[in-house]
Design a protein around this motif. Structure first.
Motif, mmCIF file in Angstrom:
data_model
loop_
_atom_site.group_PDB
_atom_site.id
_atom_site.type_symbol
_atom_site.label_atom_id
_atom_site.label_comp_id
_atom_site.label_asym_id
_atom_site.label_seq_id
_atom_site.Cartn_x
_atom_site.Cartn_y
_atom_site.Cartn_z
ATOM 1 N N GLY A 164 75.209 64.016 -81.507
ATOM 2 C CA GLY A 164 74.241 62.968 -81.765
ATOM 3 C C GLY A 164 74.914 61.615 -81.766
ATOM 4 O O GLY A 164 76.099 61.478 -82.085
ATOM 5 N N LEU A 165 74.164 60.601 -81.415
ATOM 6 C CA LEU A 165 74.709 59.249 -81.321
ATOM 7 C C LEU A 165 75.299 58.815 -82.656
ATOM 8 O O LEU A 165 74.659 58.939 -83.706
ATOM 9 C CB LEU A 165 73.611 58.281 -80.897
ATOM 10 N N GLY A 166 76.528 58.351 -82.614
ATOM 11 C CA GLY A 166 77.190 57.802 -83.793
ATOM 12 C C GLY A 166 77.770 58.826 -84.733
ATOM 13 O O GLY A 166 78.409 58.452 -85.728
ATOM 14 N N THR A 167 77.600 60.125 -84.439
ATOM 15 C CA THR A 167 78.087 61.141 -85.370
ATOM 16 C C THR A 167 79.617 61.221 -85.374
ATOM 17 O O THR A 167 80.224 61.443 -86.427
ATOM 18 C CB THR A 167 77.497 62.514 -85.031
ATOM 19 N N VAL A 168 80.235 61.061 -84.217
ATOM 20 C CA VAL A 168 81.699 61.070 -84.178
ATOM 21 C C VAL A 168 82.242 59.890 -84.988
ATOM 22 O O VAL A 168 83.194 60.037 -85.772
ATOM 23 C CB VAL A 168 82.208 61.010 -82.723
ATOM 24 N N GLU A 169 81.635 58.732 -84.830
ATOM 25 C CA GLU A 169 82.088 57.546 -85.561
ATOM 26 C C GLU A 169 81.926 57.740 -87.079
ATOM 27 O O GLU A 169 82.781 57.314 -87.864
ATOM 28 C CB GLU A 169 81.292 56.319 -85.108
ATOM 29 N N LEU A 170 80.839 58.391 -87.463
ATOM 30 C CA LEU A 170 80.630 58.651 -88.885
ATOM 31 C C LEU A 170 81.684 59.599 -89.444
ATOM 32 O O LEU A 170 82.235 59.382 -90.528
ATOM 33 C CB LEU A 170 79.234 59.245 -89.106
ATOM 34 N N LEU A 171 81.963 60.663 -88.718
ATOM 35 C CA LEU A 171 82.964 61.630 -89.174
ATOM 36 C C LEU A 171 84.344 60.980 -89.256
ATOM 37 O O LEU A 171 85.133 61.271 -90.167
ATOM 38 C CB LEU A 171 82.987 62.835 -88.240
ATOM 39 N N GLU A 172 84.639 60.095 -88.321
ATOM 40 C CA GLU A 172 85.916 59.381 -88.366
ATOM 41 C C GLU A 172 85.984 58.438 -89.557
ATOM 42 O O GLU A 172 87.038 58.287 -90.195
ATOM 43 C CB GLU A 172 86.128 58.616 -87.065
ATOM 44 N N LEU A 173 84.858 57.798 -89.884
ATOM 45 C CA LEU A 173 84.822 56.926 -91.060
ATOM 46 C C LEU A 173 85.055 57.742 -92.328
ATOM 47 O O LEU A 173 85.823 57.340 -93.213
ATOM 48 C CB LEU A 173 83.477 56.211 -91.150
ATOM 49 N N VAL A 174 84.399 58.899 -92.428
ATOM 50 C CA VAL A 174 84.520 59.731 -93.626
ATOM 51 C C VAL A 174 85.959 60.204 -93.811
ATOM 52 O O VAL A 174 86.520 60.138 -94.910
ATOM 53 C CB VAL A 174 83.548 60.924 -93.544
ATOM 54 N N THR A 175 86.577 60.689 -92.740
ATOM 55 C CA THR A 175 87.937 61.222 -92.864
ATOM 56 C C THR A 175 88.980 60.124 -92.986
ATOM 57 O O THR A 175 89.983 60.278 -93.692
ATOM 58 C CB THR A 175 88.276 62.120 -91.669
ATOM 59 N N GLY A 176 88.752 58.979 -92.322
ATOM 60 C CA GLY A 176 89.755 57.917 -92.330
ATOM 61 C C GLY A 176 89.556 56.873 -93.397
ATOM 62 O O GLY A 176 90.526 56.310 -93.922
ATOM 63 N N GLY A 177 88.288 56.585 -93.750
ATOM 64 C CA GLY A 177 88.020 55.486 -94.668
ATOM 65 C C GLY A 177 87.649 55.904 -96.071
ATOM 66 O O GLY A 177 87.958 55.192 -97.036
ATOM 67 N N PHE A 178 86.972 57.031 -96.226
ATOM 68 C CA PHE A 178 86.574 57.456 -97.563
ATOM 69 C C PHE A 178 87.769 58.052 -98.307
ATOM 70 O O PHE A 178 88.643 58.664 -97.699
ATOM 71 C CB PHE A 178 85.438 58.467 -97.486
#
Length: 754
Positions: A292-306
């Motif tokens: 889905g659109l933006g899902t890869v970016e979200l997962l990267e934010l969660v693993t890298g930023g959270f």
């Protein structure tokens, strides 16, 4: 973020595990009902490989399948956990209901998580309840990011939604709420709306195209770069403003080009500290698509930023006797400290507890100590904790709670949920979550610790249920099962309170709202096989004398053998509120023998408990025994009890009796724009506004005194009046005389039922 490879380990068909807190991310999804949280969870699970392209797990269900009530109502009513694997990390995604009646599930999700993902619909905007949750997260420093959904809607505008989010969530620092990507639009449809087909990374200046169903990375065209310049510069300035490297701003203002890696590292640190809140866009995968659109970016934010669980403080812990303990660390080798954040019933497994491990490692088949905050439960069961009935209020030591709810219990199987499946886990390390089977004595909010070192965690805030639901068993068969069904229901949901009112003899289930009540009744029926009827809720009225009165009780009977002889004369006068019943003996000359004076008092108090006008307890009077007569043979304890009761009834017949209704102190926290409406509504409920004061965030606290009979549905009405943004609390104040026309109506109703 945005530069990592597409490869990821799939999780379909096996449990996602973690062997160290550093590899765990716990994120809770927050947003109003209909914002697209559950759809986003399924899209993330698809991208992470937890489900197949049809969005199904192995049993044919979806990752969000669990409660049949949710399927019937077409909305989430409970917290659900979906663990997925991405880039070597385990991500525990906690999906929460968006409807206000299920805020208890949201609070449980916030307790279990280390960061929050706020889901905002581009079509509907930000509602007041979402703003309030944002403020709660800000108060405890929880890292937050924002996801804009429903970009496919005709009126969706990502730029405008980003501006609204910055204005709403940014407060004094709107530059701390900025997008990391801009949407890429495809060819316009016949209606003129251009669908979003990809994203452009502002830092990486890379284009991520999802039009084919899979994310493809490429260079943006030269015509697109100028469109990015303004947004990119603002993002870089926002990141640098939150950087811990104070020299970075000077270098940037001096014209130095800051490399992307430095910016990404600073961004991730700022997000983890809760100082910067990125805005992203997401959409579910199209039919047959893999991502889905933006899902890869979200997962990267969660693993890298959270943050990892290692970076977040753990709640305070105490011994089970209330003594303070040093804070526990998120260490798999430390002492076991875990908490039940949710309790559910499975028709095949039985009770299933969702547990967050804060310290140590939880393993199957080991014995743990269960300790909980049982004071409120016991108080409500026996009436001592009923704040609306001051004459029963007990003085309870807060430390007593540590003695009330303790047991040793063996841990059953540990599992990770995937839809309706439960996949086995060998252990659950500090920072991780797991489901535990058959913890029969553990309830939501309870602490699990080592049996030789029992501990108790500080409880999290839960809303007070303020909507009463009086119920009774539908049949004799239901009556036999009702008690057990209700106890299980309350054990699962700490936002539900059970009261057995000794005055009205009603069983009352206190809920957060109508939807909450509907779900409770449905769970009683479907899970526990108990059918109940809802009946009108009664409040605890009282009676009292309006002035002085006298009465004579004569109980004389002769029917062969020993007879019954007792005569007493009394005077009754009203006392100030809260005085109860006072009995005074002024008999002289032995007219009533000393051994029978307690009998007179006992009879008077028994009659007062039954009432003298409409069947409600009589309070706040002084009864003086003045005179009487006795017989040497026929007088007895029972005879003088009867005479005392008759005397009180006769005194009531010659006096004006007031019906007293409970008055509660109400505090309403409301937005400044709605103060007038709330005060007008309270006045219409016979309420008296006793004061107002300003509160942070453009809100006002209104304090009023309102008859309890007028606010039975106030939890529902206030939500409608304030569009879900107001909160209120209530506490018993006193009983006051009821208006004459209402009092007369209740007396007539009492006569009709006798």
């Amino acid at each position: 973020m945005g530069d990592k490879a597409n490869a990821h380990p799939g999780a379909a068909g096996r449990a996602v595990t973690a062997d160290h807190p550093a590899s765990v991310r716990n994120v809770v999804l927050v947003g109003h009902s209909g914002s697209g949280k559950t759809t986003l969870v399924e899209a993330l699970a698809l991208t992470a490989g937890a489900v197949n392209r049809a969005g199904r797990v192995e049993d044919g269900g979806t990752v969000s399948d669990y409660d049949e009530i949710e399927h019937r109502q077409q909305r989430s009513v409970q917290l659900s956990l979906v663990p997925v694997a991405w880039d070597g990390y385990k991500i525990n995604i906690l999906d929460t209901p968006g409807y206000a009646d299920f805020v208890g599930e949201l609070r449980a999700g916030l307790r279990a998580a280390d960061a929050a993902l706020f889901v905002v619909s581009a079509a509907d905007g930000v509602d007041g309840s979402t703003r309030m949750v944002w403020e709660e997260c800000a108060a405890v420093g929880m890292p937050r990011a924002i996801v804009v959904t429903h970009l496919e809607a005709a009126r969706a505008d990502f730029d405008e939604m980003t501006r609204v989010c910055a204005e709403t969530f940014g407060g004094d620092d709107p530059d701390a709420v900025l997008p990391l990507y801009l949407p890429l639009h495809g060819d316009p449809a016949p209606d003129g709306h251009a669908p979003v087909t990809g994203l452009i990374g502002l830092l990486s200046q890379r284009l991520f195209d999802y039009a084919s169903g899979e994310r493809k990375e490429s260079e943006p065209g030269p015509e697109q770069l100028p469109l990015l310049a303004e947004a990119r510069n603002r993002l870089i300035e926002g990141i640098i403003a939150e950087s811990e490297d104070e020299s970075l701003m000077d270098r940037y203002l001096g014209g130095e080009e800051i490399d992307v890696k430095t910016l990404v590292d600073d961004l991730e640190r700022a997000v983890a500290r809760g100082a910067f809140h990125p805005v992203l866009a997401a959409a579910p995968a199209a039919d047959g698509a893999r991502q889905g659109l933006g899902t890869v970016e979200l997962l990267e934010l969660v693993t890298g930023g959270f943050p990892t669980p290692l970076e977040r403080p753990t709640p305070a812990v105490y011994t089970t006797r209330g003594a303070s303990r040093p804070p526990v660390d998120c260490d798999p080798d430390g002492p076991l400290v875990a908490e039940v954040v949710k309790t559910a019933s499975d028709p095949y497994v039985g009770r299933v507890s969702l547990v967050r491990v804060f310290s140590g490692t939880l393993r199957p088949d080991e014995t743990v100590h269960v300790s909980g905050h049982g004071l409120a439960d016991r108080a409500h069961a026996n009436g001592d904790g009923d704040r609306r009935n001051g004459d029963r209020q007990a003085a309870l030591d807060p430390h007593d709670l540590y003695d009330l709810h303790e047991a040793d219990e063996r841990v059953g199987a540990l599992t990770a949920p995937f839809g309706k499946q439960q996949r086995s886990l060998a252990q659950c390390v500090a920072g991780d979550l797991a489901c535990v089977a058959k913890l029969h004595r553990a309830e939501t909010g309870d602490t699990l610790s080592a049996k030789d070192d029992p501990l108790l965690m500080e409880p999290w805030d839960m809303p007070d249920p303020l909507l009463p639901l009086a119920i009774q068993a539908h049949s004799k068969a239901d009556e036999d099962k009702l008690s057990q069904g209700l106890s299980r229901l309350v054990a699962e949901d700490p936002t539900m309170r059970l009261e057995q009112n000794p005055d009205t003899h009603q069983v009352v289930l206190w809920c957060l709202g109508e939807a909450h009540a509907d779900v409770a009744l449905e769970r009683l029926r479907s899970r526990y096989g108990v059918q109940v009827d809802v009946i009108p809720h009664k409040v605890s009225l009282r009676e009292t004398f309006a002035g002085r009165s006298a009465g004579r009780g004569r109980h004389v009977k002769q029917s062969g053998g020993h007879g019954q002889f007792a005569i007493c004369e009394i005077e009754v006068e009203p006392l100030p509120g809260g005085s109860g019943i006072e009995f005074v003996d002024k008999v002289v000359g032995g007219a009533v023998p000393r051994q029978f004076i307690p009998s007179v008092e006992k009879g008077i108090r028994a009659q007062a408990a039954k009432g003298v006008a409409a069947g409600y307890p009589l309070i706040d009077i002084r009864v003086t025994l003045l005179d009487g007569k006795a017989h040497s043979v026929d007088s007895s304890d029972a005879a003088f009890q009867t005479a005392g009761a008759l005397a009180l009834r006769e005194a009531a017949g010659d006096a004006t009796i007031h019906l007293l209704e409970p008055v509660v102190e109400v505090q309403v926290l409301i937005g400044d724009d709605d103060v007038g409406s709330v005060m007008s509504d309270l006045s219409g409920r016979r309420g008296r506004v006793v004061g107002t004061e300003q509160a942070p965030g453009g809100r006002t606290l209104v304090r009023a005194e309102v008859p309890e009979i007028e606010i039975g549905r106030y939890a529902v009405d206030l939500r409608s009046l304030s569009h879900g943004t107001a909160r209120f609390s209530r506490a018993y104040a006193r009983h006051e005389p009821m208006p004459a026309h209402l009092s007369e109506r209740i007396r007539e109703q009492a006569q009709d039922t006798t």
